[in-house]
Design a protein around this motif. Sequence first.
Motif, PDB file in Angstrom:
ATOM      1  N   GLU A 193    -107.407  21.247  18.394  1.00  0.00           N
ATOM      2  CA  GLU A 193    -107.415  22.701  18.177  1.00  0.00           C
ATOM      3  C   GLU A 193    -108.697  23.150  17.502  1.00  0.00           C
ATOM      4  OE1 GLU A 193    -104.643  26.290  16.312  1.00  0.00           O
ATOM      5  OE2 GLU A 193    -103.981  24.195  16.180  1.00  0.00           O
ATOM      6  N   THR A 194    -109.137  22.417  16.490  1.00  0.00           N
ATOM      7  CA  THR A 194    -110.369  22.780  15.791  1.00  0.00           C
ATOM      8  C   THR A 194    -111.563  22.758  16.735  1.00  0.00           C
ATOM      9  OG1 THR A 194    -109.517  21.890  13.715  1.00  0.00           O
ATOM     10  CG2 THR A 194    -111.895  22.171  13.876  1.00  0.00           C
ATOM     11  N   ILE A 195    -111.640  21.733  17.569  1.00  0.00           N
ATOM     12  CA  ILE A 195    -112.757  21.611  18.505  1.00  0.00           C
ATOM     13  C   ILE A 195    -112.715  22.719  19.550  1.00  0.00           C
ATOM     14  CG2 ILE A 195    -113.693  20.168  20.353  1.00  0.00           C
ATOM     15  CD1 ILE A 195    -113.018  17.735  18.664  1.00  0.00           C
ATOM     16  N   ILE A 246    -107.450  25.756  34.023  1.00  0.00           N
ATOM     17  CA  ILE A 246    -106.825  24.805  33.096  1.00  0.00           C
ATOM     18  C   ILE A 246    -106.161  23.688  33.901  1.00  0.00           C
ATOM     19  CG2 ILE A 246    -105.081  24.456  31.307  1.00  0.00           C
ATOM     20  CD1 ILE A 246    -105.382  27.420  30.586  1.00  0.00           C
ATOM     21  N   VAL A 247    -106.540  22.450  33.601  1.00  0.00           N
ATOM     22  CA  VAL A 247    -105.921  21.273  34.200  1.00  0.00           C
ATOM     23  C   VAL A 247    -105.610  20.291  33.070  1.00  0.00           C
ATOM     24  CG1 VAL A 247    -106.115  19.383  35.861  1.00  0.00           C
ATOM     25  CG2 VAL A 247    -107.259  21.557  36.314  1.00  0.00           C
ATOM     26  N   CYS A 248    -104.346  19.997  32.880  1.00  0.00           N
ATOM     27  CA  CYS A 248    -103.940  19.029  31.857  1.00  0.00           C
ATOM     28  C   CYS A 248    -103.754  17.667  32.525  1.00  0.00           C
ATOM     29  CB  CYS A 248    -102.641  19.463  31.176  1.00  0.00           C
ATOM     30  SG  CYS A 248    -102.830  20.945  30.161  1.00  0.00           S
ATOM     31  N   VAL A 282    -100.401  13.665  24.816  1.00  0.00           N
ATOM     32  CA  VAL A 282     -99.346  14.678  24.861  1.00  0.00           C
ATOM     33  C   VAL A 282     -99.856  15.819  25.737  1.00  0.00           C
ATOM     34  CG1 VAL A 282     -98.339  14.098  22.626  1.00  0.00           C
ATOM     35  CG2 VAL A 282    -100.217  15.738  22.734  1.00  0.00           C
ATOM     36  N   LYS A 283     -98.952  16.567  26.341  1.00  0.00           N
ATOM     37  CA  LYS A 283     -99.401  17.547  27.312  1.00  0.00           C
ATOM     38  C   LYS A 283     -98.985  18.987  27.004  1.00  0.00           C
ATOM     39  CE  LYS A 283    -101.991  16.598  29.189  1.00  0.00           C
ATOM     40  NZ  LYS A 283    -102.614  15.619  28.309  1.00  0.00           N
ATOM     41  N   GLN A 284     -97.807  19.219  26.461  1.00  0.00           N
ATOM     42  CA  GLN A 284     -97.413  20.602  26.181  1.00  0.00           C
ATOM     43  C   GLN A 284     -98.307  21.230  25.122  1.00  0.00           C
ATOM     44  OE1 GLN A 284     -92.950  21.478  26.318  1.00  0.00           O
ATOM     45  NE2 GLN A 284     -92.943  19.262  25.930  1.00  0.00           N
ATOM     46  N   PHE A 285     -98.708  20.450  24.146  1.00  0.00           N
ATOM     47  CA  PHE A 285     -99.554  20.977  23.071  1.00  0.00           C
ATOM     48  C   PHE A 285    -100.895  21.486  23.583  1.00  0.00           C
ATOM     49  CE2 PHE A 285    -102.977  19.731  20.054  1.00  0.00           C
ATOM     50  CZ  PHE A 285    -102.849  20.796  19.174  1.00  0.00           C
ATOM     51  N   PRO A 286    -101.689  20.684  24.315  1.00  0.00           N
ATOM     52  CA  PRO A 286    -102.963  21.225  24.807  1.00  0.00           C
ATOM     53  C   PRO A 286    -102.786  22.348  25.819  1.00  0.00           C
ATOM     54  CG  PRO A 286    -102.544  19.042  25.730  1.00  0.00           C
ATOM     55  CD  PRO A 286    -101.518  19.261  24.669  1.00  0.00           C
ATOM     56  N   ARG A 287    -101.729  22.270  26.644  1.00  0.00           N
ATOM     57  CA  ARG A 287    -101.496  23.359  27.601  1.00  0.00           C
ATOM     58  C   ARG A 287    -101.304  24.682  26.881  1.00  0.00           C
ATOM     59  NH1 ARG A 287     -95.697  23.814  29.966  1.00  0.00           N
ATOM     60  NH2 ARG A 287     -95.507  24.400  27.767  1.00  0.00           N
ATOM     61  N   ASN A 288    -100.441  24.703  25.877  1.00  0.00           N
ATOM     62  CA  ASN A 288    -100.183  25.938  25.137  1.00  0.00           C
ATOM     63  C   ASN A 288    -101.434  26.407  24.405  1.00  0.00           C
ATOM     64  OD1 ASN A 288     -97.554  25.742  26.045  1.00  0.00           O
ATOM     65  ND2 ASN A 288     -96.777  24.850  24.134  1.00  0.00           N
ATOM     66  N   LEU A 289    -102.215  25.451  23.920  1.00  0.00           N
ATOM     67  CA  LEU A 289    -103.453  25.790  23.208  1.00  0.00           C
ATOM     68  C   LEU A 289    -104.457  26.423  24.162  1.00  0.00           C
ATOM     69  CD1 LEU A 289    -104.243  25.396  20.234  1.00  0.00           C
ATOM     70  CD2 LEU A 289    -105.448  23.317  20.926  1.00  0.00           C
ATOM     71  N   PHE A 290    -104.615  25.836  25.341  1.00  0.00           N
ATOM     72  CA  PHE A 290    -105.523  26.396  26.338  1.00  0.00           C
ATOM     73  C   PHE A 290    -105.113  27.814  26.718  1.00  0.00           C
ATOM     74  CE2 PHE A 290    -106.672  21.944  28.078  1.00  0.00           C
ATOM     75  CZ  PHE A 290    -107.759  21.873  27.213  1.00  0.00           C
ATOM     76  N   LEU A 291    -103.829  28.000  26.973  1.00  0.00           N
ATOM     77  CA  LEU A 291    -103.347  29.319  27.389  1.00  0.00           C
ATOM     78  C   LEU A 291    -103.539  30.361  26.285  1.00  0.00           C
ATOM     79  CD1 LEU A 291    -100.052  28.297  29.239  1.00  0.00           C
ATOM     80  CD2 LEU A 291    -102.169  29.142  30.286  1.00  0.00           C
ATOM     81  N   SER A 336     -95.178  18.157  35.612  1.00  0.00           N
ATOM     82  CA  SER A 336     -95.272  19.217  34.614  1.00  0.00           C
ATOM     83  C   SER A 336     -95.500  18.626  33.234  1.00  0.00           C
ATOM     84  CB  SER A 336     -93.995  20.060  34.603  1.00  0.00           C
ATOM     85  OG  SER A 336     -92.907  19.308  34.099  1.00  0.00           O
ATOM     86  N   CYS A 337     -96.076  19.429  32.365  1.00  0.00           N
ATOM     87  CA  CYS A 337     -96.349  18.965  31.000  1.00  0.00           C
ATOM     88  C   CYS A 337     -95.061  18.612  30.260  1.00  0.00           C
ATOM     89  CB  CYS A 337     -97.124  20.031  30.239  1.00  0.00           C
ATOM     90  SG  CYS A 337     -98.791  20.337  30.892  1.00  0.00           S
ATOM     91  N   GLU A 338     -93.994  19.392  30.489  1.00  0.00           N
ATOM     92  CA  GLU A 338     -92.715  19.104  29.840  1.00  0.00           C
ATOM     93  C   GLU A 338     -92.163  17.755  30.284  1.00  0.00           C
ATOM     94  OE1 GLU A 338     -93.209  23.540  29.892  1.00  0.00           O
ATOM     95  OE2 GLU A 338     -93.448  21.921  31.361  1.00  0.00           O
ATOM     96  N   GLU A 339     -92.211  17.502  31.573  1.00  0.00           N
ATOM     97  CA  GLU A 339     -91.679  16.241  32.090  1.00  0.00           C
ATOM     98  C   GLU A 339     -92.500  15.065  31.582  1.00  0.00           C
ATOM     99  OE1 GLU A 339     -90.289  14.276  36.368  1.00  0.00           O
ATOM    100  OE2 GLU A 339     -91.451  16.148  36.323  1.00  0.00           O
ATOM    101  N   HIS A 340     -93.809  15.233  31.542  1.00  0.00           N
ATOM    102  CA  HIS A 340     -94.661  14.163  31.020  1.00  0.00           C
ATOM    103  C   HIS A 340     -94.283  13.797  29.599  1.00  0.00           C
ATOM    104  CE1 HIS A 340     -98.050  12.882  28.499  1.00  0.00           C
ATOM    105  NE2 HIS A 340     -98.408  12.139  29.526  1.00  0.00           N
ATOM    106  N   ASP A 341     -94.143  14.799  28.739  1.00  0.00           N
ATOM    107  CA  ASP A 341     -93.844  14.523  27.328  1.00  0.00           C
ATOM    108  C   ASP A 341     -92.476  13.880  27.161  1.00  0.00           C
ATOM    109  OD1 ASP A 341     -96.268  15.545  26.719  1.00  0.00           O
ATOM    110  OD2 ASP A 341     -95.560  17.293  25.609  1.00  0.00           O
TER     111      ASP A 341
END
Length: 417
Positions: A158-160, A199-201, A181-190, A255-260
């Motif tokens: 997030e800082t970067i 956006i591609v996770c 992890v995938k949901q975290f960066p996806r939500n951050l990007f959005l 999906s990011c949810e399924e991955h996590d």
Amino acid sequence: MAALLNFPTAHCCNSQAHPAITNTTNLFFNTPNNVGTSCSSSFSSLNYSSSSKLTLKRSTRNSFITSNHSQNSSSSSISPEISSDDKPLRIGIVGFGNFGQFIGKALIRQGHAVLATSRSDYSEYCQQNGIEFYNNIDAMCEEQPDVILLCSSILSTETILRSIPIHKLKSDTIFADVLSVKQFPRNLFLEILPSEFGIVCTHPMFGPESGKNGWDALPFVYDKVRITEKSPQERKCQQFLSIFEEEGCRMVEMSCEEHDRHAAGSQFITHTIGRILSHLDLESTPINTKGYETLLQLTENTVSDSFDLYYGLFMYNVNATEQIENLDRAFETVKQKLFGRLHDILRKQIVERVPLQGSPQRPREVTFLPNNEKMKDLSSFAIPPPPASTTSTSSQDNNGGVATQRKESLVPGGRSQ
């Protein structure tokens, strides 16, 4: 571009020919060895058939190389065709540690230009490997790369991301990550990126150690979160994903949810077991079993990763807490089974053999020795008969054995009662 990066144009490298990279399964840290040979920087077309076979054609001296990679039912094609007119991508890697360098080698092998920036100075390494290094992220963004690939740790993402001067980038720039992890960066990007940014996770389910001999059939998970259809941005996204497909990865769109959810039940549990075992100070023995050697290797791999990585897997995956609780319940269940059976055995052999004080005595049973009839040839182990006494009486049971024995107590004065 091939001349600029000093790539040979007559042959393509084999990814399995690179030297071993000393590291664990960690996706973020440490420094690998130098890259080996390079690939041709041009390719004519990428055809993906309905039978899930990848056919790659390269236009190098009027020859082509065909390689087939079997895909499972969860895999999907990246693109129907990538034209030879498409220019090589300019990919900016943010966080050029061990995993950033590991990914960068594949990008170079595919003929794309790599730009890198990191807190540490990797200018010498980049100069040796045909990579442009920038001391700060602002300078790199001024070069307007087509793709920004975040290879930072989970905790610093997030800082970067908030420090990137997105106003210096092209409006159709694609942002991608390789976090575990995938949901975290996806939500951050959005949340942070303007709507026109792609956006591609992604998550390569391997690292410098497990991928040191090539990426063939290793799973690569991706989710095209926000890509404008039928646009140059979509073609660039297809180009980017085809890099990993060309390297032989088993492409899994998920999906990011399924991955996590899957990762919490596999990757996080693996790291947790390794961390627990590390506190047991396990050592190799002269009689190791294969299973024990596997545990030793698991412990070594997990503890060589930073605790920040493990904490990131826990903190930024909503399914991790549930897995910790499941693991705790499973351990308690195993303990109950062990101690429950042990309690039953102890109760039979100890508690039930000792009568309670004041309760009538029952015939004493010797549970750990056979009866006298079965020990005719083992008389030394038989229980000796009670001594004859004028002060005691015995009653015989139906089998002729001694059932009970009563001793007359003596009172003062020598009289008996």
